[in-house]
Design an enzyme around this catalytic site. Structure first.
Site, PDB file in Angstrom:
ATOM      1  N   PHE A   1       0.870  -1.183   0.000  1.00 12.60           N
ATOM      2  CA  PHE A   1       0.000   0.000   0.000  1.00 12.60           C
ATOM      3  C   PHE A   1       0.905   1.231   0.000  1.00 12.60           C
ATOM      4  CE2 PHE A   1      -2.635  -3.262   2.041  1.00 12.60           C
ATOM      5  CZ  PHE A   1      -3.813  -3.141   1.325  1.00 12.60           C
TER       6      PHE A   1
ATOM      7  N   PHE B   1       2.759   1.388   3.930  1.00 16.58           N
ATOM      8  CA  PHE B   1       3.055   0.094   4.547  1.00 16.58           C
ATOM      9  C   PHE B   1       2.710  -1.048   3.597  1.00 16.58           C
ATOM     10  CE2 PHE B   1      -1.455   0.319   5.459  1.00 16.58           C
ATOM     11  CZ  PHE B   1      -1.880  -1.008   5.412  1.00 16.58           C
TER      12      PHE B   1
ATOM     13  N   GLU C   1       1.247  -5.098   3.763  1.00 14.42           N
ATOM     14  CA  GLU C   1       0.667  -6.124   4.632  1.00 14.42           C
ATOM     15  C   GLU C   1       1.234  -7.486   4.251  1.00 14.42           C
ATOM     16  OE1 GLU C   1      -3.463  -6.925   3.939  1.00 14.42           O
ATOM     17  OE2 GLU C   1      -3.566  -8.355   5.581  1.00 14.42           O
ATOM     18  N   ILE C   2       1.755  -8.181   5.247  1.00 14.89           N
ATOM     19  CA  ILE C   2       2.205  -9.546   4.991  1.00 14.89           C
ATOM     20  C   ILE C   2       0.999 -10.445   5.242  1.00 14.89           C
ATOM     21  CG2 ILE C   2       3.666 -11.413   5.857  1.00 14.89           C
ATOM     22  CD1 ILE C   2       5.831  -9.347   6.281  1.00 14.89           C
ATOM     23  N   VAL C   3       0.613 -11.154   4.214  1.00 16.94           N
ATOM     24  CA  VAL C   3      -0.633 -11.898   4.304  1.00 16.94           C
ATOM     25  C   VAL C   3      -0.388 -13.352   4.715  1.00 16.94           C
ATOM     26  CG1 VAL C   3      -2.714 -12.499   3.043  1.00 16.94           C
ATOM     27  CG2 VAL C   3      -1.519 -10.405   2.486  1.00 16.94           C
TER      28      VAL C   3
ATOM     29  N   CYS D   1       2.829 -16.308   5.303  1.00 16.92           N
ATOM     30  CA  CYS D   1       4.271 -16.535   5.347  1.00 16.92           C
ATOM     31  C   CYS D   1       4.468 -17.981   5.769  1.00 16.92           C
ATOM     32  CB  CYS D   1       4.874 -15.570   6.369  1.00 16.92           C
ATOM     33  SG  CYS D   1       6.512 -16.012   6.891  1.00 16.92           S
ATOM     34  N   ALA D   2       5.153 -18.746   4.990  1.00 22.30           N
ATOM     35  CA  ALA D   2       5.351 -20.155   5.367  1.00 22.30           C
ATOM     36  C   ALA D   2       6.530 -20.771   4.632  1.00 22.30           C
ATOM     37  CB  ALA D   2       4.090 -20.962   5.066  1.00 22.30           C
TER      38      ALA D   2
ATOM     39  N   TYR E   1      15.658 -20.430   6.338  1.00 25.53           N
ATOM     40  CA  TYR E   1      14.994 -19.930   5.133  1.00 25.53           C
ATOM     41  C   TYR E   1      14.000 -18.817   5.464  1.00 25.53           C
ATOM     42  CZ  TYR E   1      16.869 -23.982   2.623  1.00 25.53           C
ATOM     43  OH  TYR E   1      17.692 -24.904   2.057  1.00 25.53           O
ATOM     44  N   GLY E   2      13.263 -19.013   6.561  1.00 28.52           N
ATOM     45  CA  GLY E   2      12.270 -18.009   6.959  1.00 28.52           C
ATOM     46  C   GLY E   2      12.938 -16.657   7.184  1.00 28.52           C
TER      47      GLY E   2
ATOM     48  N   LEU F   1       3.145  -4.679   8.186  1.00 26.67           N
ATOM     49  CA  LEU F   1       2.136  -5.026   9.191  1.00 26.67           C
ATOM     50  C   LEU F   1       1.687  -6.445   8.890  1.00 26.67           C
ATOM     51  CD1 LEU F   1      -0.153  -1.843   9.290  1.00 26.67           C
ATOM     52  CD2 LEU F   1       1.516  -2.557  11.006  1.00 26.67           C
TER      53      LEU F   1
ATOM     54  N   ILE G   1       4.252 -15.868  16.422  1.00 28.28           N
ATOM     55  CA  ILE G   1       4.678 -14.604  17.038  1.00 28.28           C
ATOM     56  C   ILE G   1       6.185 -14.615  17.316  1.00 28.28           C
ATOM     57  CG2 ILE G   1       4.454 -13.181  19.127  1.00 28.28           C
ATOM     58  CD1 ILE G   1       1.470 -13.790  19.068  1.00 28.28           C
TER      59      ILE G   1
ATOM     60  N   ILE H   1      -6.024  -3.124   5.844  1.00 26.31           N
ATOM     61  CA  ILE H   1      -5.469  -4.439   6.163  1.00 26.31           C
ATOM     62  C   ILE H   1      -6.595  -5.382   6.594  1.00 26.31           C
ATOM     63  CG2 ILE H   1      -4.874  -3.572   8.488  1.00 26.31           C
ATOM     64  CD1 ILE H   1      -2.479  -5.480   8.416  1.00 26.31           C
TER      65      ILE H   1
ATOM     66  N   TYR I   1      -7.719 -10.580  11.127  1.00 30.34           N
ATOM     67  CA  TYR I   1      -7.829 -12.030  11.322  1.00 30.34           C
ATOM     68  C   TYR I   1      -8.140 -12.326  12.786  1.00 30.34           C
ATOM     69  CZ  TYR I   1      -5.640 -12.384   6.752  1.00 30.34           C
ATOM     70  OH  TYR I   1      -5.361 -12.274   5.421  1.00 30.34           O
TER      71      TYR I   1
HETATM   72  N1  ACO Z   1       7.759 -19.913  17.041  1.00 28.30           N
HETATM   73  C1  ACO Z   1       8.864 -19.411  17.590  1.00 28.30           C
HETATM   74  N2  ACO Z   1      10.011 -19.307  16.927  1.00 28.30           N
HETATM   75  C2  ACO Z   1      10.044 -19.768  15.674  1.00 28.30           C
HETATM   76  C3  ACO Z   1       8.940 -20.327  15.037  1.00 28.30           C
HETATM   77  C4  ACO Z   1       7.750 -20.389  15.784  1.00 28.30           C
HETATM   78  N3  ACO Z   1       6.670 -20.885  15.282  1.00 28.30           N
HETATM   79  N4  ACO Z   1       9.303 -20.703  13.795  1.00 28.30           N
HETATM   80  C5  ACO Z   1      10.593 -20.381  13.656  1.00 28.30           C
HETATM   81  N5  ACO Z   1      11.007 -19.844  14.795  1.00 28.30           N
HETATM   82  C6  ACO Z   1      12.323 -19.327  15.081  1.00 28.30           C
HETATM   83  C7  ACO Z   1      13.431 -20.279  14.721  1.00 28.30           C
HETATM   84  O1  ACO Z   1      13.687 -21.166  15.782  1.00 28.30           O
HETATM   85  C8  ACO Z   1      14.545 -19.330  14.506  1.00 28.30           C
HETATM   86  O2  ACO Z   1      15.069 -18.872  15.721  1.00 28.30           O
HETATM   87  P1  ACO Z   1      16.649 -18.830  16.007  1.00 28.30           P
HETATM   88  O3  ACO Z   1      17.221 -17.939  14.951  1.00 28.30           O
HETATM   89  O4  ACO Z   1      16.741 -18.249  17.362  1.00 28.30           O
HETATM   90  O5  ACO Z   1      17.106 -20.222  15.909  1.00 28.30           O
HETATM   91  C9  ACO Z   1      13.859 -18.158  13.855  1.00 28.30           C
HETATM   92  O6  ACO Z   1      12.514 -18.206  14.251  1.00 28.30           O
HETATM   93  C10 ACO Z   1      13.903 -18.182  12.367  1.00 28.30           C
HETATM   94  O7  ACO Z   1      13.892 -19.477  11.899  1.00 28.30           O
HETATM   95  P2  ACO Z   1      14.005 -19.820  10.385  1.00 28.30           P
HETATM   96  O8  ACO Z   1      14.628 -21.145  10.228  1.00 28.30           O
HETATM   97  O9  ACO Z   1      14.636 -18.701   9.680  1.00 28.30           O
HETATM   98  O10 ACO Z   1      12.482 -19.875   9.944  1.00 28.30           O
HETATM   99  P3  ACO Z   1      11.719 -21.028   9.206  1.00 28.30           P
HETATM  100  O11 ACO Z   1      12.387 -21.351   7.923  1.00 28.30           O
HETATM  101  O12 ACO Z   1      11.466 -22.132  10.100  1.00 28.30           O
HETATM  102  O13 ACO Z   1      10.355 -20.294   8.863  1.00 28.30           O
HETATM  103  C11 ACO Z   1       8.096 -19.991   9.557  1.00 28.30           C
HETATM  104  C12 ACO Z   1       9.562 -19.756   9.857  1.00 28.30           C
HETATM  105  C13 ACO Z   1       7.772 -19.345   8.238  1.00 28.30           C
HETATM  106  C14 ACO Z   1       7.244 -19.345  10.626  1.00 28.30           C
HETATM  107  C15 ACO Z   1       7.889 -21.507   9.453  1.00 28.30           C
HETATM  108  O14 ACO Z   1       8.203 -22.067  10.678  1.00 28.30           O
HETATM  109  C16 ACO Z   1       6.482 -21.910   9.082  1.00 28.30           C
HETATM  110  O15 ACO Z   1       6.180 -22.015   7.903  1.00 28.30           O
HETATM  111  N6  ACO Z   1       5.608 -22.154  10.035  1.00 28.30           N
HETATM  112  C17 ACO Z   1       4.275 -22.597   9.755  1.00 28.30           C
HETATM  113  C18 ACO Z   1       3.431 -21.537   9.121  1.00 28.30           C
HETATM  114  C19 ACO Z   1       3.272 -20.309   9.994  1.00 28.30           C
HETATM  115  O16 ACO Z   1       3.065 -20.373  11.158  1.00 28.30           O
HETATM  116  N7  ACO Z   1       3.382 -19.130   9.316  1.00 28.30           N
HETATM  117  C20 ACO Z   1       3.188 -17.863   9.948  1.00 28.30           C
HETATM  118  C21 ACO Z   1       1.751 -17.594  10.055  1.00 28.30           C
HETATM  119  S1  ACO Z   1       1.398 -15.957  10.327  1.00 28.30           S
HETATM  120  C22 ACO Z   1       1.302 -15.278   8.799  1.00 28.30           C
HETATM  121  O17 ACO Z   1       1.443 -15.957   7.848  1.00 28.30           O
HETATM  122  C23 ACO Z   1       1.069 -13.805   8.692  1.00 28.30           C
END
Ligand code: ACO
Length: 755
Positions: free
Chosen positions: A497, A502, A504-506, A508-509, A519-520, A540, A548, A571, A574
């Site tokens: 927007f 800002f 909006e991240i819709v 993320c996985a 990777y995240g 946001l 979280i 935005i 949810y």
């Molecule tokens: N809770 C707490 N910490 C987490 C979580 C979690 N659910 N997932 C990852 N982390 C931490 C990791 O331990 C890491 O911490 P560190 O650096 O201290 O070791 C850090 O976050 C980053 O980890 P990455 O390996 O870079 O992240 P990853 O590739 O695992 O991706 C993601 C993170 C996208 C959240 C993945 O775990 C996932 O797909 N989860 C399921 C889907 C999900 O919950 N998506 C978010 C929904 S909210 C939304 O989409 C707006």
């Protein structure tokens, strides 16, 4: 151009040696391309040079006006037994007779060449060289079917004829002369290498330089498409601009490749970004296609370079070529003190930027770090480490990129290091993709979008699948996708927007078996850089309760910086999720951030070691205790300095009082808080170490000032910064001087420095 039999727009063929340019060629002339033209003319010129003088005169007589007395209008001797048209140099006439009359004016050949009688052999050969070029151009004019090209050939033909008659040097009478744009393509590519790769270890940098050379070489032998071909391919183009450049290219670069009596210039040296933009996309595609086709013929040492590195190099360069604000095209992209060029900021390695497959080409962010050469001009503050020392230390530390991979992946390495390394090796790729209603759907992008929809659906089971599909395929949404082995393994779907400031991240996985590998984090870092580039500095998102933790680690917080009025109604809300925000700092190259921090730590460690080596002095042990002494004042221990032992509470209260006085001073008002970006444009580009009285109060409170030196250095920084940014006649500048004076009075009064 008729059938492209000769001049094929595009690649000069990669060649088995690996992107070696083929011979040059002009537009659609001799058989298998005019590539052979250059060699053939060279042979003919050599033959003619070794001919007897009368033969040479005959050749030149054809192009020389009759000098016979009276007003003979004949402009060239014509043999009674004419050779086929056009005249051929290999036509062996048995004997040349200077008495032979001209078929046209009846005056002898000798009457046509009297002006050449006393000229040197060298000059004669030069003129004969032009003659052969004229004859070659004559063929070109007749064979060429493209009207624009034909016209240029004809102009050059006339020009060369005129220069034979006038015995002068062929001078193009163009209104403008080369270079036509600055910086040149060569300079721009050079800057690009410096901008993006200067942080790499020298071996890798060498590879990049090789790629750059290869690329420039390709452009110098690239056959431009004719203006009419281009018009058919590209609509809404600056057709007149392209035609002008095409004409210049023919006159100065292409035709002189085979007609060497014309001055020749390299395309990369006289053209700049405009020409590069008009060829880059097609050129990139063709080069890569050829590399793929010829991959088996490539010598092993070139394979990796061409098949692995070259595509990434081209993608990164493409971004800079089409960006509106890339610094590499700035005339001010400076040369360093050492003579070589210097980087503006640490760039990313080969593959460290996501490429955009959707049509929006964004603005590239401007260089944010000050240029190193400016350091020498910066005022020094007590305690500043000399730049020379830092450079010396930097030269001694091992570049993190050069550290073996195994040690990079130690327990202490940053979360994203493994991912960054994989990206560099080409194992994973990042692309910002999206569905578009304006463009023809691209099969690969559509497949990736389906892959993303699957990853999101599996990882976010509480989200309705239809909803995910709708947003992923909605043209207003884009997705930064993570590709491994051609498959999507993760992504971040977002909606920008820009008017609201800002994104909006819709969704993320990352797919289950690839999670917690960094990777995240790397995805998010790429997303941050993408947004800085597009000048949106706030994210946001409604974070799932399980996510979280992840978002917190990526710099998100529940404390939202975007004003509510900006996002309410925009935005999506949810249920059960927490709104989180993240403010981006445009000065941070996020994908490189952990490497930079690592490097900085290493530098500081080395600086400390050096300092320790300087001050280390070993005192003999104390013997007084053996002699029965039970207690001595601590200051009496050799090597312990009195000042540093000052009671920390006492130091704290002294500094607190001084700070209080300074803050209450009537000239302190400009320094009370950090400078606001909005109030001082470019402040943070000029001032590298900002400081203010509020920050100092916070530092004091947290007991940061363990020595008076630290305190004084911060205070001094406030004044120095102010004088550096503001002009001497400004009120701020005057305030800095007055407050500084006051500060030193207070410091002296407190006995922290000698009166
Ligand atoms: N809770 C707490 N910490 C987490 C979580 C979690 N659910 N997932 C990852 N982390 C931490 C990791 O331990 C890491 O911490 P560190 O650096 O201290 O070791 C850090 O976050 C980053 O980890 P990455 O390996 O870079 O992240 P990853 O590739 O695992 O991706 C993601 C993170 C996208 C959240 C993945 O775990 C996932 O797909 N989860 C399921 C889907 C999900 O919950 N998506 C978010 C929904 S909210 C939304 O989409 C707006």
């Amino acid at each position: 151009m008729a059938d492209n039999a000769g001049m094929q727009q595009g690649s000069p063929a990669i060649g088995a040696a690996g992107l070696v340019p083929a011979a040059p060629g002009a537009g659609g002339t001799e058989g298998s391309g005019a590539a052979g033209g250059s060699a053939r003319i060279a042979v003919k010129k050599a033959q003619l040079r070794s001919s007897p003088r009368p033969k040479k005169l005959e050749k030149l007589g054809v192009y020389s006006s009759c000098k016979a007395e009276g007003a003979c209008k004949c402009n060239g001797w014509k043999s009674q037994n004419p050779p086929p048209t056009p005249p051929r140099t290999d036509q062996q006439s048995s004997a040349v007779n200077l008495q032979e009359p001209c078929r046209s004016c009846s005056h002898t050949l000798g009457d046509h060449v009297t002006h050449l009688e006393n000229i040197s052999e060298e000059e004669m050969n030069r003129l004969l060289g032009i003659v052969l070029d004229v004859e070659y151009l004559y063929t070109c004019v007749h064979k060429e079917e493209d009207a624009d090209t034909k016209q240029v050939y004809f102009s050059l033909f006339k020009l060369l004829r005129k220069s034979i008659v006038q015995m002068g040097k062929p001078m193009l009478e163009a209104q403008d002369s080369p270079p036509f744009e600055k910086p040149s393509i060569e300079q721009g590519v050079n800057n690009f290498v410096q901008y993006k790769f200067s942080h790499l270890p020298s071996k890798e940098r060498q590879t990049i330089m090789e790629l750059a050379k290869m690329f420039l070489n390709q452009i110098n032998y690239w056959q431009l498409e004719t203006p009419s071909q281009r018009r058919q391919r590209v609509l809404n183009d600056d057709a007149a601009g392209y035609k002008a450049n095409y004409t210049r290219w023919l006159c100065y670069c292409n035709v002189p490749q085979f007609c060497d009596s014309l001055p020749r210039y390299e395309t990369t040296q006289i053209f700049g970004r405009t020409l590069l933009r008009s060829v880059f996309t097609v050129m990139r595609k063709q080069l890569l296609e050829q590399a793929r086709q010829e991959k088996d013929k490539l010598p092993p040492e070139k394979r990796t370079l061409i098949l692995t590195h070259f595509p990434k190099f081209l993608s990164m360069l493409e971004e800079e070529v089409y960006s509106h604000s890339s610094p590499i095209w700035s005339q001010d992209f400076l040369a360093g003190a050492s003579g070589g060029q210097i980087p503006i900021r640490p760039g990313n390695a080969l593959a460290d930027r996501p490429s955009e497959l959707t049509s929006d080409s964004g603005e590239k962010r401007k260089p944010t770090e000050p240029l190193p050469h400016e350091d020498s001009k910066r005022p020094r503050v007590v305690g500043d480490i000399p730049l020379e020392l830092i450079n010396e230390v930097m030269a001694t530390i091992t570049d993190p990129a050069a550290i073996p991979e195994t040690s990079l992946l130690s327990a202490h390495s940053a979360r994203d290091e493994a991912a960054r390394l994989e990206e560099r090796r080409g194992v994973i790729e990042f692309h910002v993709i999206g569905n578009s209603l304006n463009q023809k759907p691209n099969k690969r992008i559509l497949m990736w979008l389906v892959g993303l929809q699957n990853v999101f659906s599996h990882q976010l089971p509480r989200m309705p699948k239809e909803y995910i599909t709708r947003l992923v395929f909605d043209p207003k949404h884009k997705t930064l996708s993570l590709i491994k082995d051609g498959r999507v393994i993760g992504g971040i779907c977002f909606r920008m927007f820009p008017s609201q400031g800002f994104t909006e991240i819709v969704f993320c996985a990352v797919t289950s078996n690839e999670q917690v590998k960094g990777y995240g984090t790397h995805l998010m870092n790429h997303l941050k850089e993408y947004h800085i580039k597009h000048e949106i500095l706030n994210f946001l998102t409604y974070a799932d309760e399980y996510a979280i933790g992840y978002f917190k680690k990526q710099g998100f917080s529940k404390d939202i910086k975007v004003p509510k009025a900006k996002y309410v109604g925009y935005i999506k809300d949810y249920e059960g999720a927490t709104l989180m925000g993240c403010e981006l700092n445009p000065s941070i190259p996020y994908t490189e951030f952990s490497v930079i921090i690592k490097k900085q730590k290493e530098i500081i460690k080395k600086l400390i070691e050096r300092k320790q080596a300087q001050i280390r002095k070993v005192y003999p042990g104390l013997s007084c205790f053996k002699e029965g002494v039970r207690q001595i004042p601590i200051e009496s221990i050799p090597g312990i300095r009195k000042k540093e032992l000052k009671d920390p509470d006492q130091l704290y209260s002294t500094l607190k009082t001084i700070l209080q006085h300074v803050k209450s001073h009537q000239n302190a008002w400009p320094f009370m808080e950090p400078v606001k970006k909005t109030e001082a444009p470019g402040y943070y580009q000029v001032i590298r170490f900002p400081m203010d009285l509020k920050t100092m109060s916070e530092r004091l409170k947290s007991r940061y000032y363990t020595t008076r030196k630290l305190f004084m250095a911060d205070m001094q920084r406030i004044f120095t910064n102010c004088r550096e940014y503001n002009p001497p006649e400004s009120e701020y500048y005057k305030c800095a001087n007055l407050l500084e004076k006051f500060f030193y009075t207070k410091i002296k009064e407190a006995g922290l420095i000698e009166k």
